[in-house]
Design a protein around this motif. Structure first.
Motif, PDB file in Angstrom:
ATOM      1  N   UNK A  66       0.825  -1.208   0.000  1.00  0.00           N
ATOM      2  CA  UNK A  66       0.000   0.000   0.000  1.00  0.00           C
ATOM      3  C   UNK A  66       0.854   1.251   0.000  1.00  0.00           C
ATOM      4  N   UNK A  67       0.830   1.967  -1.099  1.00  0.00           N
ATOM      5  CA  UNK A  67       1.484   3.267  -1.168  1.00  0.00           C
ATOM      6  C   UNK A  67       0.772   4.269  -0.264  1.00  0.00           C
ATOM      7  N   UNK A  68      -0.554   4.174  -0.182  1.00  0.00           N
ATOM      8  CA  UNK A  68      -1.319   5.083   0.659  1.00  0.00           C
ATOM      9  C   UNK A  68      -0.995   4.927   2.129  1.00  0.00           C
ATOM     10  N   UNK A  86       2.348   6.522   2.830  1.00  0.00           N
ATOM     11  CA  UNK A  86       2.219   7.969   2.907  1.00  0.00           C
ATOM     12  C   UNK A  86       1.504   8.430   4.165  1.00  0.00           C
ATOM     13  N   UNK A  87       0.506   7.644   4.620  1.00  0.00           N
ATOM     14  CA  UNK A  87      -0.231   7.993   5.832  1.00  0.00           C
ATOM     15  C   UNK A  87       0.678   8.005   7.046  1.00  0.00           C
ATOM     16  N   UNK A  88       1.482   6.956   7.206  1.00  0.00           N
ATOM     17  CA  UNK A  88       2.398   6.876   8.357  1.00  0.00           C
ATOM     18  C   UNK A  88       3.389   8.033   8.327  1.00  0.00           C
ATOM     19  N   UNK A  89       3.927   8.333   7.133  1.00  0.00           N
ATOM     20  CA  UNK A  89       4.884   9.432   7.014  1.00  0.00           C
ATOM     21  C   UNK A  89       4.222  10.771   7.310  1.00  0.00           C
ATOM     22  N   UNK A  90       3.020  10.974   6.764  1.00  0.00           N
ATOM     23  CA  UNK A  90       2.323  12.242   6.967  1.00  0.00           C
ATOM     24  C   UNK A  90       1.992  12.501   8.425  1.00  0.00           C
ATOM     25  N   UNK A 141       6.994   9.930   0.722  1.00  0.00           N
ATOM     26  CA  UNK A 141       6.069  10.842   0.060  1.00  0.00           C
ATOM     27  C   UNK A 141       6.538  11.197  -1.349  1.00  0.00           C
ATOM     28  N   UNK A 142       7.778  11.677  -1.483  1.00  0.00           N
ATOM     29  CA  UNK A 142       8.248  12.112  -2.799  1.00  0.00           C
ATOM     30  C   UNK A 142       8.426  10.932  -3.761  1.00  0.00           C
TER      31      UNK A 142
END
Length: 491
Positions: free
Chosen positions: A120-122, A125-129, A353-354
């Motif tokens: 899961x890419x999402x 990104x969620x954990x990083x965000x 993210x990037x």
């Protein structure tokens, strides 16, 4: 002359740290893994002290003594014993499993590890965000601490904004140049320096006031101090103490700068030695620094406009040069926390993210440059926010600890429960974060429940949501659960 001595000692120490960073730069490979993790070659002493120094922030050196000064010595129990033990256990439960996975699959961040497990890419990104959101106030806390400390030490000759700007400038220079290798080296130096200066300050004040009996005797001379010394006073209810210890302990394990250190050990032996020694280091630092705050109350010292008691007691009972050395140690604590936070925050941005959402095939050299640019942007943004000084050091730190703590239990389930699904983990993270953020920013919602803080209640909500939603959903075809539960992963 006094101001020159103070600033000379503090700036001299910061320049020494920068020199170590320049030496590390010459040995650092121009790859993302070496910049972020020193190529996973860290030994026991360096791992232990870089984790130790990374956590010893303005929260420890200023908020801790302030709490002990205002509320009483039980703060030693909350931080020095309970959180030393809680985090040591989590270092084994979470950190050891992460080290095994990172060694085998070359993970650099927590988001990479979870995103790969659940395809899961999402989620990545969620954990990083979420991590970057809570990292922001904690970096800001270091700048607030530096500004207020220098302002108090110099009686206002160095204004708050200049002090916060000084630490920000050195953070940027140091992290951009040094990378993880330099940070780990100076953290080892700074950790030893902080321990030594704290115990010297403890002994110096003790001698200056006439011994332990004098330092503590004044606390028992007045009926007003009975509550201050009583175990389990109105300020330290059992629910509040346990809530604070739990959220800080679990929050620490999810801090990006701490969590990434779970990946860097060179061997299994290094990991196990480090978490076993952790509680000892906690007690060695927290007891003397927090007792200085307790004694200041009994000695009748006023905290003043700076809001920090440590510079006050040092200015009162130690020479100018020695007080400056101890504040330099506190600045070292703030810098050793901030540099690691900036480095980890940069890795979360570039890796989670990037790369997944902007440029998947990012070359190593370009990622290295992007990471260094991210450090500059993040540090400048937190500095600008710190100029508004919107909350006390304790409030800033407590919000960040509790915010990170919301991640911990769903991630433990993902590491150890085969039944965890992508939907369940996302529900647990989003639900607990939404609940805790609502308790902070929407006054109608209570901040505590039967004495337990919203941070702990949110953690339990995260567990319930993860379990219930996982039971109600199925794993996706691409789920790589075998990576977590393959018996051949070994010890």
């Amino acid at each position: 002359m006094t101001l020159s001595i103070q600033l000379g000692i503090i700036v001299g120490y910061l320049l020494l740290a920068l020199a170590v960073g320049l030496l590390a730069y010459r040995l650092t490979e121009r790859t993302a893994e070496d910049f972020y993790l020193a190529s996973r070659t860290v030994g026991t002493v360096v791992l232990l002290f870089t984790t130790f120094a990374t956590l010893l922030s303005a929260f420890t050196f200023f908020a801790g003594p302030n709490m002990a000064y205002e509320w009483g010595p039980e703060w030693i129990l909350v931080m020095g014993l309970m959180d030393g033990i809680i985090f040591a256990i989590l270092w084994y439960v979470i950190g050891y499993k992460q080290w095994l996975l990172g060694r085998r699959y070359d993970y650099v961040t927590l988001g990479e590890m979870l995103g790969d497990r659940f395809a899961s890419r999402g989620l990545r990104g969620l954990v990083a965000g979420v991590s970057l959101v809570w990292l922001f106030p904690y970096v800001m806390l270091q700048q607030v601490g530096a500004g207020t400390a220098l302002e108090a030490l110099t009686d206002g000759a160095v204004p708050y904004a200049m002090g916060a700007g000084l630490i920000t400038l050195f953070m940027i220079l140091y992290v951009v140049v040094a990378g993880f290798r330099g940070i780990a080296w100076t953290d080892t130096l700074q950790g030893a320096f902080m321990l030594a200066t704290t115990w010297l300050a403890f002994a110096w004040v003790l001698v200056a006031v006439g011994g332990l009996e004098t330092a503590t005797g004044s606390l028992t001379d007045s009926p007003a101090t009975t509550e201050f010394l009583a175990l389990g006073s109105a300020n330290y209810t059992p629910q509040w103490m346990l809530s604070t210890a739990i959220t800080i302990g679990f929050g620490v394990a999810m801090f990006p700068q701490v969590n990434q250190r779970f990946f860097v050990a060179s061997s299994k032996r290094v990991v196990k030695r480090s978490f076993a020694l952790w509680p000892i280091l906690c007690v060695l630092l927290f007891v003397p620094s927090f007792l200085l705050g307790v004694w200041a109350q009994g000695l009748g010292l006023e905290m003043g406009e700076s809001g920090n008691i440590l510079p006050v007691i040092l200015n009162e009972y130690t020479p100018v040069w020695f007080a400056a050395i101890v504040i330099a140690g506190a600045m070292a604590a703030m810098m050793s926390s901030s540099d690691s936070m900036l480095l980890s925050g940069s890795s979360y941005f570039t890796r989670d993210l990037y790369r997944p959402f902007v440029e998947a095939d990012l070359p190593d050299r370009r990622e290295d440059l992007l990471a260094r640019a991210g450090v500059v942007c993040f540090a400048v943004a937190t500095f600008l926010a710190s100029l508004y000084n919107p909350a006390t050091l304790f409030e800033l730190g407590d919000a960040a600890f509790s915010g990170f703590a919301q991640l911990a239990l769903p991630i433990v389930l993902a590491l150890y429960w085969r039944g965890t699904t992508r939907s369940g983990l996302i529900a647990g993270i989003v639900g607990s974060q939404a609940f805790y953020l609502s308790s902070l920013f929407f006054p109608p919602l209570p901040g505590s429940y039967a004495g337990w803080t919203a941070g702990v209640v949110g953690m339990l909500l995260g567990v319930v949501l993860t379990v219930v939603v996982s039971w109600a959903t199925t794993s996706v075809v691409e789920d790589r659960r075998s990576r977590y539960f393959d018996g051949s992963m070994g010890d």
